[in-house]
Design a protein around this motif. Structure first.
Motif, mmCIF file in Angstrom:
data_model
loop_
_atom_site.group_PDB
_atom_site.id
_atom_site.type_symbol
_atom_site.label_atom_id
_atom_site.label_comp_id
_atom_site.label_asym_id
_atom_site.label_seq_id
_atom_site.Cartn_x
_atom_site.Cartn_y
_atom_site.Cartn_z
ATOM 1 N N THR A 1 0.838 -1.194 0.000
ATOM 2 C CA THR A 1 0.000 0.000 0.000
ATOM 3 C C THR A 1 0.873 1.244 0.000
ATOM 4 N N GLU A 2 0.221 2.413 -0.098
ATOM 5 C CA GLU A 2 0.937 3.689 0.022
ATOM 6 C C GLU A 2 0.134 4.474 1.044
ATOM 7 N N ALA A 3 0.706 4.609 2.233
ATOM 8 C CA ALA A 3 -0.106 5.006 3.377
ATOM 9 C C ALA A 3 -0.073 6.500 3.722
ATOM 10 N N THR A 4 -0.339 7.348 2.709
ATOM 11 C CA THR A 4 -0.570 8.771 3.022
ATOM 12 C C THR A 4 -1.988 9.123 2.586
ATOM 13 N N PHE A 5 -2.851 8.138 2.531
ATOM 14 C CA PHE A 5 -4.128 8.293 1.844
ATOM 15 C C PHE A 5 -5.300 8.059 2.788
ATOM 16 N N ALA A 6 -5.391 8.879 3.822
ATOM 17 C CA ALA A 6 -6.501 8.767 4.776
ATOM 18 C C ALA A 6 -7.812 9.132 4.076
ATOM 19 N N VAL B 1 -3.527 -3.144 -1.856
ATOM 20 C CA VAL B 1 -4.777 -2.619 -1.301
ATOM 21 C C VAL B 1 -4.452 -1.162 -1.005
ATOM 22 N N ALA B 2 -4.784 -0.299 -1.959
ATOM 23 C CA ALA B 2 -4.241 1.053 -1.935
ATOM 24 C C ALA B 2 -5.189 2.057 -2.578
ATOM 25 N N ALA B 3 -6.485 1.885 -2.364
ATOM 26 C CA ALA B 3 -7.465 2.782 -2.980
ATOM 27 C C ALA B 3 -7.192 2.891 -4.481
ATOM 28 N N MET B 4 -6.771 1.781 -5.071
ATOM 29 C CA MET B 4 -6.373 1.798 -6.481
ATOM 30 C C MET B 4 -7.587 1.627 -7.389
ATOM 31 N N THR B 5 -7.727 2.598 -8.293
ATOM 32 C CA THR B 5 -8.846 2.580 -9.228
ATOM 33 C C THR B 5 -8.629 1.527 -10.313
ATOM 34 N N GLU C 1 -6.161 0.662 -18.501
ATOM 35 C CA GLU C 1 -4.706 0.665 -18.680
ATOM 36 C C GLU C 1 -4.042 -0.263 -17.652
ATOM 37 N N ARG C 2 -4.484 -0.188 -16.416
ATOM 38 C CA ARG C 2 -3.905 -1.064 -15.373
ATOM 39 C C ARG C 2 -4.317 -2.520 -15.578
ATOM 40 N N GLN C 3 -5.520 -2.705 -16.115
ATOM 41 C CA GLN C 3 -5.999 -4.082 -16.335
ATOM 42 C C GLN C 3 -5.155 -4.837 -17.361
ATOM 43 N N ILE D 1 1.864 10.981 -7.607
ATOM 44 C CA ILE D 1 2.508 10.303 -8.741
ATOM 45 C C ILE D 1 1.791 8.993 -9.123
ATOM 46 N N GLY D 2 1.552 8.847 -10.417
ATOM 47 C CA GLY D 2 0.990 7.592 -10.932
ATOM 48 C C GLY D 2 -0.488 7.387 -10.674
ATOM 49 N N THR D 3 -1.179 8.406 -10.181
ATOM 50 C CA THR D 3 -2.604 8.221 -9.840
ATOM 51 C C THR D 3 -3.521 8.659 -10.986
ATOM 52 N N THR D 4 -4.781 8.301 -10.855
ATOM 53 C CA THR D 4 -5.777 8.745 -11.833
ATOM 54 C C THR D 4 -5.933 10.274 -11.767
ATOM 55 N N GLY D 5 -5.694 10.851 -10.596
ATOM 56 C CA GLY D 5 -5.715 12.319 -10.462
ATOM 57 C C GLY D 5 -4.641 12.948 -11.330
ATOM 58 N N ASN E 1 -7.480 14.902 -7.032
ATOM 59 C CA ASN E 1 -7.311 13.712 -6.187
ATOM 60 C C ASN E 1 -8.667 13.062 -5.910
ATOM 61 N N ASP E 2 -8.619 11.901 -5.269
ATOM 62 C CA ASP E 2 -9.841 11.165 -4.953
ATOM 63 C C ASP E 2 -10.720 11.949 -3.977
ATOM 64 N N LYS E 3 -12.008 12.019 -4.293
ATOM 65 C CA LYS E 3 -12.937 12.833 -3.504
ATOM 66 C C LYS E 3 -13.011 12.434 -2.021
ATOM 67 N N ALA F 1 -17.544 8.219 -11.908
ATOM 68 C CA ALA F 1 -17.343 7.253 -10.835
ATOM 69 C C ALA F 1 -16.106 6.413 -11.126
ATOM 70 N N GLU F 2 -15.364 6.154 -10.098
ATOM 71 C CA GLU F 2 -14.241 5.224 -10.194
ATOM 72 C C GLU F 2 -14.498 4.107 -9.191
ATOM 73 N N HIS F 3 -13.943 2.946 -9.455
ATOM 74 C CA HIS F 3 -14.094 1.838 -8.511
ATOM 75 C C HIS F 3 -12.731 1.350 -8.073
ATOM 76 N N TYR F 4 -12.589 1.149 -6.766
ATOM 77 C CA TYR F 4 -11.335 0.604 -6.264
ATOM 78 C C TYR F 4 -11.376 -0.917 -6.319
ATOM 79 N N GLY F 5 -10.231 -1.494 -6.674
ATOM 80 C CA GLY F 5 -10.089 -2.946 -6.637
ATOM 81 C C GLY F 5 -8.742 -3.299 -6.036
HETATM 82 N N1 ARG Z 1 -7.559 6.099 -6.840
HETATM 83 C C1 ARG Z 1 -6.397 6.741 -7.347
HETATM 84 C C2 ARG Z 1 -5.682 5.842 -8.329
HETATM 85 O O1 ARG Z 1 -5.930 4.701 -8.407
HETATM 86 C C3 ARG Z 1 -5.434 7.180 -6.268
HETATM 87 C C4 ARG Z 1 -4.951 6.107 -5.370
HETATM 88 C C5 ARG Z 1 -3.829 6.542 -4.451
HETATM 89 N N2 ARG Z 1 -3.670 5.600 -3.412
HETATM 90 C C6 ARG Z 1 -2.817 5.707 -2.376
HETATM 91 N N3 ARG Z 1 -2.803 4.780 -1.491
HETATM 92 N N4 ARG Z 1 -2.008 6.702 -2.320
HETATM 93 O O2 ARG Z 1 -4.837 6.262 -9.040
#
Ligand code: ARG
Length: 245
Positions: free
Chosen positions: A28-33, A87-91, A95-97, A138-142, A177-179, A203-207
């Motif tokens: 994960t990347e844990a700056t994402f409260a 497990v990182a709030a990843m959309t 492209e990622r698929q 970096i590297g996010t959908t944002g 960034n993510d809402k 809408a985005e979905h995390y997986g």
């Molecule tokens: N949902 C966005 C994406 O998938 C941002 C995720 C960032 N997550 C994090 N743990 N920093 O690109």
């Protein structure tokens, strides 16, 4: 004799099940409260995602070990086998698929534009950001969305907290960034110097993502997700972090 035989069968079965219990290595990347972040008091990683993966693993009889790393290191770390799952709030994106396999969606999200309060009338939507300096993680959908703004100068930060700081110190006009993360920041920090633009994005979905082809793990995680949705654990965790839904 028969009894003894049955007993050894039972022991054998118990050993076989415990041998299957695995430690799932989670990235994960844990700056994402409130999804994943460091609890200042306990110095432990916490958040919605952390509780969901723990509940899923527990349901399936496994343990988890969490590795905190850069968001842009997550997919490469799956590919090299350093971690089993992100497990990182990843959309989930097409492209990622192409590079990894995702579980069923476990959270519905979306993007938002964050600006300084004094600019809230000036920048009301995506188009109004043309030619501006934009910040994202970096590297996010944002970050991907920021790059679609015409003539924008995009700076990508390792952590989203750095992007928030850059906005406050006027290094950029807006953060994308993510809402739910921005909302949590605004409410929890009580930061009144920044705000969000009313425009709503797709809408985005995390997986959760695993190495391409790791079917066994995908099946296990999907089954775990299904069970925690059915037994009320998912709802309990959701309500804890986001309130009633
Ligand atoms: N949902 C966005 C994406 O998938 C941002 C995720 C960032 N997550 C994090 N743990 N920093 O690109």
């Amino acid at each position: 004799m028969m009894k003894k035989f049955l007993l050894s069968l039972a022991v054998g079965a118990a050993l076989a099940t415990s041998a299957q219990a695995a430690t799932i290595s989670v990235g994960t990347e844990a700056t994402f409260a409130p999804f994943e972040f460091m609890d200042e008091q306990t110095k432990q990683l916490t958040g919605f995602d952390m509780e969901i993966i723990e509940a899923v693993a527990k349901e399936m009889g496994d343990d988890v070990r969490v590795h905190n790393m850069g968001f842009d290191a997550l997919i490469p770390s799956l590919q090299t086998g350093i971690i089993d799952v992100t497990v990182a709030a990843m959309t989930i994106t097409p492209e990622r698929q192409k590079r990894v396999d995702f579980t069923d969606p476990y959270y519905q999200s979306g993007l938002v534009i964050m600006v300084r309060k004094e600019d809230a009338k000036k920048y009301t939507n995506f188009e109004s950001l043309e030619g501006q300096r934009l910040c994202a993680q970096i590297g996010t959908t944002g970050a991907m969305m920021a790059k679609r703004v015409k003539n924008a100068k995009v700076t990508e930060f390792n952590s989203i907290t750095e992007a928030f700081m850059e906005l406050k110190t006027k290094g950029c006009t807006a953060v994308i960034n993510d809402k739910p993360v921005v909302d949590y920041y605004l409410v929890r920090r009580g930061d009144e110097t920044v705000t969000t633009v009313p425009q709503v994005f797709d809408a985005e979905h995390y997986g959760m993502a695993v190495k391409k082809g790791n079917k066994a793990l995908i099946e296990k995680l999907n089954e775990g997700l299904k069970r925690i949705r059915a037994n009320g654990v998912y709802d309990k965790i959701f309500t804890k972090w986001f309130g009633a839904h």
